[in-house]
Design an enzyme around this catalytic site. Sequence first.
Site, short mmCIF file in Angstrom:
data_model
loop_
_atom_site.label_atom_id
_atom_site.label_comp_id
_atom_site.label_asym_id
_atom_site.label_seq_id
_atom_site.Cartn_x
_atom_site.Cartn_y
_atom_site.Cartn_z
N GLY A 102 0.81 -1.21 0.00
CA GLY A 102 0.00 0.00 0.00
C GLY A 102 0.84 1.26 0.00
CG HIS B 216 3.15 0.93 -5.45
ND1 HIS B 216 3.27 1.99 -4.59
CD2 HIS B 216 3.83 -0.08 -4.86
CE1 HIS B 216 3.98 1.64 -3.53
NE2 HIS B 216 4.33 0.39 -3.67
CD GLN C 125 7.53 -7.53 3.81
OE1 GLN C 125 6.73 -8.34 3.34
NE2 GLN C 125 8.10 -6.59 3.05
#
Length: 272
Positions: free
Chosen positions: A28, A34, A58
Amino acid sequence: MKIFRTIQDYRAWRADEKSRIGFVPTMGALHDGHASLLHASRDQGLKTVLSIFVNPTQFGPNEDFSKYPRTEEKDLEIAKVAGVDAVFLPSVEEMYPENYSTYIEETRLSVPLCGKFRPGHFRGVTTIVYRLFQIIQPSKAFFGLKDLQQFLVLKKMVEDLNLPLTLEGVPTLREPDGLALSSRNRYLSTEDRLRAASIYRNLTALCDRTATFESAWQDLEKQGFKVQYLEERNTADLSPASGEEKESAIFFAGFLNQTRLIDNVIRRKPNL
Ligand code: AMP
């Protein structure tokens, strides 16, 4: 544009979907980088599925998981404009129920560079991406070359585990001064934002051989960076570059105050 928050709801849609699916996994805080992955998928005529999930496994214990930007409303706007067909937006509980205990680990390409400075990071990435592939069931998945080590680790996972999809690496989208677009750039003060352009300037100078690793490291520290690594490696296996390889990349990671930035430039040998 469909929005799914549970695995079950996504699966019900996927079961009736006959088209080939292009998949773009993200955390996001979407930006034009992106969007370029989403366009790459759309341009290939694929039904495009975007996932937005800030994956806790992560992030290290002292990293920015809780502070990571979450901008769902704006992300959905960007996704709509980019022509996304479906968004998968699971909660942490949906992806990691209390008794969750299975992990996927790549053990070679994930060792140097970010692997050294972020223990457990790639294990978190391979685990979530493997599971997203199982859920989304794409023919193709798109990743940014901005995170080149991540892309190489994931390609190795797909090859080693014979996963039935292909991965495509999309070139890094940059600001006019060369800074790679990143969700973390929004943390930078105005002054640090200007200083951050020194990453790409130094990487390209190293690529052209107009700077040495010592001078580039010094220049980055002079700009205020705490450099973690600045290294040239073979893109085939991430071994240190010898000068004989077909393709290498120069990799950088460092902190500017509290913000960790990474970047790389790929260097192809002429005539090889
Ligand atoms: P993230 O949300 O940071 O996990 O990134 C999701 C995907 O977008 C990853 O495949 C990244 O490599 C990719 N990406 C991030 N920044 C850029 C950029 N500046 N250009 C192209 N792709 C990017």
